[in-house]
Structure formats: structure tokens, C-alpha cells
Design a protein around this motif. Structure first.
Motif, PDB file in Angstrom:
ATOM      1  N   SER A  28       0.824  -1.218   0.000  1.00 58.23           N
ATOM      2  CA  SER A  28       0.000   0.000   0.000  1.00 58.23           C
ATOM      3  C   SER A  28       0.850   1.257   0.000  1.00 58.23           C
ATOM      4  N   ARG A  29       2.115   1.118   0.431  1.00 59.45           N
ATOM      5  CA  ARG A  29       2.999   2.287   0.484  1.00 59.45           C
ATOM      6  C   ARG A  29       4.443   1.823   0.378  1.00 59.45           C
ATOM      7  N   ASN A  30       5.300   2.749   0.034  1.00 55.75           N
ATOM      8  CA  ASN A  30       6.736   2.481  -0.023  1.00 55.75           C
ATOM      9  C   ASN A  30       7.327   2.836   1.338  1.00 55.75           C
ATOM     10  N   PRO A  31       7.872   1.858   2.078  1.00 54.57           N
ATOM     11  CA  PRO A  31       8.368   2.146   3.426  1.00 54.57           C
ATOM     12  C   PRO A  31       9.710   2.878   3.448  1.00 54.57           C
ATOM     13  N   VAL A  32      10.453   2.888   2.345  1.00 56.85           N
ATOM     14  CA  VAL A  32      11.836   3.362   2.373  1.00 56.85           C
ATOM     15  C   VAL A  32      11.973   4.856   2.641  1.00 56.85           C
ATOM     16  N   PRO A  33      11.149   5.742   2.027  1.00 59.18           N
ATOM     17  CA  PRO A  33      11.335   7.175   2.289  1.00 59.18           C
ATOM     18  C   PRO A  33      11.231   7.556   3.762  1.00 59.18           C
ATOM     19  N   ASP A  34      10.515   6.757   4.550  1.00 62.24           N
ATOM     20  CA  ASP A  34      10.361   7.076   5.969  1.00 62.24           C
ATOM     21  C   ASP A  34      11.447   6.461   6.848  1.00 62.24           C
ATOM     22  N   THR A  35      12.397   5.755   6.235  1.00 62.08           N
ATOM     23  CA  THR A  35      13.521   5.247   7.019  1.00 62.08           C
ATOM     24  C   THR A  35      14.546   6.353   7.218  1.00 62.08           C
ATOM     25  N   MET A  36      15.477   6.138   8.139  1.00 66.04           N
ATOM     26  CA  MET A  36      16.468   7.158   8.449  1.00 66.04           C
ATOM     27  C   MET A  36      17.362   7.436   7.245  1.00 66.04           C
ATOM     28  N   PRO A  37      17.508   8.708   6.844  1.00 64.59           N
ATOM     29  CA  PRO A  37      18.442   9.019   5.742  1.00 64.59           C
ATOM     30  C   PRO A  37      19.858   8.623   6.127  1.00 64.59           C
ATOM     31  N   ILE A  38      20.617   8.205   5.146  1.00 68.52           N
ATOM     32  CA  ILE A  38      22.008   7.788   5.400  1.00 68.52           C
ATOM     33  C   ILE A  38      22.930   8.872   4.867  1.00 68.52           C
ATOM     34  N   ALA A  39      23.571   9.558   5.780  1.00 67.07           N
ATOM     35  CA  ALA A  39      24.395  10.705   5.417  1.00 67.07           C
ATOM     36  C   ALA A  39      25.604  10.275   4.603  1.00 67.07           C
ATOM     37  N   SER A  40      25.969  11.131   3.673  1.00 67.31           N
ATOM     38  CA  SER A  40      27.162  10.892   2.870  1.00 67.31           C
ATOM     39  C   SER A  40      28.336  11.642   3.485  1.00 67.31           C
ATOM     40  N   THR A  41      29.400  10.925   3.773  1.00 70.40           N
ATOM     41  CA  THR A  41      30.587  11.547   4.369  1.00 70.40           C
ATOM     42  C   THR A  41      31.545  11.918   3.238  1.00 70.40           C
ATOM     43  N   LYS A  42      31.280  13.052   2.622  1.00 67.84           N
ATOM     44  CA  LYS A  42      32.080  13.481   1.479  1.00 67.84           C
ATOM     45  C   LYS A  42      33.365  14.166   1.950  1.00 67.84           C
ATOM     46  N   ARG A  43      34.465  13.708   1.404  1.00 65.57           N
ATOM     47  CA  ARG A  43      35.746  14.307   1.721  1.00 65.57           C
ATOM     48  C   ARG A  43      36.070  15.408   0.717  1.00 65.57           C
ATOM     49  N   PRO A  44      36.823  16.417   1.153  1.00 64.98           N
ATOM     50  CA  PRO A  44      37.227  17.465   0.207  1.00 64.98           C
ATOM     51  C   PRO A  44      38.050  16.866  -0.929  1.00 64.98           C
ATOM     52  N   VAL A  45      37.851  17.377  -2.133  1.00 61.95           N
ATOM     53  CA  VAL A  45      38.597  16.894  -3.286  1.00 61.95           C
ATOM     54  C   VAL A  45      40.054  17.317  -3.177  1.00 61.95           C
ATOM     55  N   LYS A  46      40.948  16.363  -3.386  1.00 58.75           N
ATOM     56  CA  LYS A  46      42.386  16.651  -3.414  1.00 58.75           C
ATOM     57  C   LYS A  46      42.924  16.197  -4.764  1.00 58.75           C
ATOM     58  N   ALA A  47      43.381  17.146  -5.531  1.00 60.65           N
ATOM     59  CA  ALA A  47      43.926  16.815  -6.853  1.00 60.65           C
ATOM     60  C   ALA A  47      45.443  16.661  -6.754  1.00 60.65           C
ATOM     61  N   LYS A  48      45.967  15.693  -7.490  1.00 59.64           N
ATOM     62  CA  LYS A  48      47.414  15.487  -7.518  1.00 59.64           C
ATOM     63  C   LYS A  48      48.088  16.654  -8.240  1.00 59.64           C
ATOM     64  N   THR A  49      49.253  17.028  -7.758  1.00 58.35           N
ATOM     65  CA  THR A  49      50.007  18.092  -8.414  1.00 58.35           C
ATOM     66  C   THR A  49      50.587  17.573  -9.729  1.00 58.35           C
TER      67      THR A  49
END
Length: 376
Positions: A159-180
Motif C-alpha cells: 500500500s505504500r513504499n516504506p523506504v522514504p520514511d527510514t532514516m536518511p544515510i548521510a554521505s561523508t564526502k571528503r574534500p577533493v584533493k587533486a594530484k600536483t
């Protein structure tokens, strides 16, 4: 008062008769389209004709019902139906392989035996939280489950999609580091040394990465006659290499995204290297395997790691060349050029994942100094 219609997937009263000496059985049934249709079967006796009719009705309606999920269907059964639908939608095989791996490794062992009627928000939420020690796996499983239960709702099995009401999973994004540039050239010197003892061709392959900023799968998918045009110094990114559902390596007729299909002007240095390489080429691939087949990206990454092992460059990946190209272009000609070179549909992805942010000093000291010049 009109008679109420049959329920979908059922049949009405069975009637027996002998027609021209042939025992027959008749009934109306209502199919999955909502239409009521007649069916008849014969037999040596009227009783046998009725048995034949019942068997035929069951076979017909069972065939129709197998396409639909029910609330009693399991999450594992839903997963298979969802993957089938992705194939019908011509979803890229690489995406299907990723989703199927998540289903096989995490979803089926975790909640595959649950009936759809039992897949409540708390149960799905608890399952996803159990994957939080592997955030990437948890995020992929959440995306997959959300798609799966959309299908269950469309089938009327949930009758409904249960997933949107589950806890969001945060993305641990690291700062971009480009090679010299020093780092990039240092790696290529190491590749040249490694190539002298191995049939790896990392020096040339990495040069192409630096010249184009393309993905490793796109790089190894290049073909001489169809993609590389030495007369105009242009290389076209028309496809990529993927591992299919059969576990074999395939040339996919488009890159990762629509924007990924692009034509790039080759730098003069790389044009010279490719021209020399073309003279000695025996196969259609620019970077073939030792047997003239497509070269597995996984094997190239393995050789890459082996070449850099024990050096200050250990841990670097082909994507570091892509970041270096994006960051260099951003510094020289702007982010739009970087996004176009990398084949991104918008600049947000380029900025978020490929360009190292410049740390600028807010130099307003002289203006602020006037705050201290109070005459009284």
C-alpha cells in the motif's frame, strides 16, 4: 438488477453438455484485463470434459497471475521482478550489476524472506541501520529498496513504499584533493619503468587519461577507426567497457551518461604518441589485451597498484588523473571547460567530486583597519 461481474482471475459456473455426440464443458472467466471471456473443453465423458476445463482455466489464470506480485510475495521475489523491469527499461548493464550485487550480498540475506506485507518501516529501517558500518553499502541498499518498493506499490502488492520514511544515510564526502603536476609526472615515470618489465602499457594509457580526462573504462574502450581520428586530432568518447551480468567484459555502446558522449581535441604531445602507436597497431582497440581482446579495467587497476606499490604514489588511482585534468582546466579556463572535458551534464558534479577547491584569503584588512581609526 444486473449480476455483479466475476472477480479478476476467477471463473463462473461450469456447464456440461453433449454437442453432436461430443461431451463438452463450458465456463466464463475474467482475465487480468477485466474482460469476461468464454472457454470450453471436451472429453470422453462430461466429467472428464469438466476436469479438462478446470485444468485449462487454472493454467490460463496462473500464467496471467505470475506477472503480478502479491502482498504474500517475498522481498527476494520482488527483487527479481524489479531487476527484470530494469532490463526492460534498457538500464545500463553496469548499473544493473551494481544493484544486483547489493541485492545478493545484503538485501536477500538480510530481509529477503520477508513477505511484502511484513516489510514495515521499522523492519526496513532496522535492516538499513545494520549496514551503517559500511555507509556506501547502506546507501546503495536504500536506493535499491526504494526502487523495488515503487514496483510493489504499482503491482498493488504494497500500500505504500516504506523506504522514504527510514532514516536518511548521510554521505561523508571528503574534500577533493587533486594530484600536483609533479605528482602526475612522477607516477608516469614509475609507469614507464614498470612497463619495461611488464606488458602493461601503463605509461601510454595514463598519458591518454591525462590528455582526455576520461574514465578508465572509456579509455580502454577506444577503437582506432571509429573513435580516434588522427587526421583531425580528435578522439570521440562513444562507449565504455563494463562487466555484464554474465560476468564477461562487454563494450557498451554509450558511456556512463548521455553527456559523456563527447568529442575532444587531442593535445599535440598525445597526438604524436598515438600516431606512432597506430603504425604498430594490429588490433581495432587502441589499448588491447596481449591477445587482442578488450583489456579488463580491473586488470589495469591491478597493474597500476603493483607499479606504484612501495612508492610515495601508492594508493593513487586512474581517477586521480581525471581530477588533475579537471582542476587544471578549472584554474586555466574555468569550470565549464572542465565539465565539458569530463563529460558531465552539469558543473555541480565536476565541482563536488573532481575540482580541488582553492583556499583564497579574504583580503579586506585595509578596509577593516579603518575601524581602528576612531578619532573620538
Amino acid at each position: 438488477m444486473p449480476r455483479p461481474p466475476l472477480l479478476i482471475g476467477t471463473w463462473g459456473k461450469i456447464r456440461r453438455a453433449t454437442v453432436d455426440g461430443q461431451p463438452m464443458a463450458f465456463a466464463n472467466y475474467r482475465d487480468s484485463t477485466g474482460r469476461t471471456r468464454p472457454m470450453q473443453r471436451n472429453g470422453r465423458t462430461e466429467a472428464e470434459a469438466e476436469r479438462n476445463l478446470v485444468a485449462a482455466l487454472k493454467a490460463k489464470l496462473d500464467d496471467e497471475s505470475t506477472d503480478l506480485l502479491a502482498s504474500s510475495s517475498t522481498v527476494a521475489e520482488l527483487a527479481e521482478k524489479w531487476l527484470d523491469e530494469l532490463r526492460l527499461q534498457k538500464t545500463p548493464q553496469g548499473t544493473i550489476v551494481t544493484y544486483r550485487s547489493s541485492i545478493k550480498a545484503n538485501i536477500v540475506p538480510g530481509i529477503g524472506a520477508l513477505r511484502l506485507s511484513e516489510a514495515s518501516v521499522p523492519r526496513v529501517d532496522r535492516f538499513l541501520k545494520g549496514l551503517l558500518d559500511r555507509p556506501s553499502a547502506a546507501r546503495t541498499a536504500r536506493v535499491v529498496l526504494a526502487g523495488m518498493f515503487k514496483l510493489a506499490v504499482r503491482h498493488g502488492a504494497a500500500s505504500r513504499n516504506p523506504v522514504p520514511d527510514t532514516m536518511p544515510i548521510a554521505s561523508t564526502k571528503r574534500p577533493v584533493k587533486a594530484k600536483t603536476l609533479e605528482h602526475i609526472h612522477g607516477m608516469r615515470e614509475r609507469f614507464a619503468e614498470y612497463d619495461r618489465a611488464h606488458t602493461s602499457e601503463l605509461w601510454e594509457a595514463s598519458g591518454m587519461l591525462m590528455a582526455t580526462g576520461c574514465r578508465i573504462g572509456e579509455n580502454l574502450a577506444l577503437r582506432w577507426d571509429l573513435d580516434v581520428h588522427l587526421d583531425t586530432a580528435v578522439v570521440e568518447i562513444n562507449g565504455t567497457l563494463i562487466t555484464g551480468e554474465d560476468g564477461k567484459l562487454h563494450w557498451q555502446e554509450h558511456p556512463k551518461s548521455e553527456a559523456g558522449e563527447r568529442a575532444l581535441r587531442l593535445p599535440a604531445t598525445m597526438l604524436g604518441l598515438l600516431t606512432e602507436r597506430r603504425v604498430n597497431a594490429f588490433y581495432e582497440q587502441v589499448f588491447p589485451s596481449s591477445t587482442g581482446t578488450w583489456r579488463w579495467p580491473a586488470n589495469t587497476r591491478r597493474q597500476w597498484r603493483a607499479a606504484l606499490e612501495g612508492t610515495i604514489y601508492a594508493g593513487a588511482t586512474p581517477k586521480d588523473f581525471r581530477r588533475a585534468v579537471a582542476t587544471h582546466l578549472d584554474r586555466q579556463v574555468g569550470v565549464k571547460a572542465a565539465a565539458k572535458q569530463l563529460g558531465h551534464g552539469n558543473e555541480d558534479v565536476t565541482i563536488a567530486y573532481y575540482i580541488e577547491r582553492q583556499h583564497e584569503i579574504a583580503d579586506f584588512a585595509e578596509v577593516i583597519d579603518s575601524l581602528f581609526q576612531f578619532a573620538g
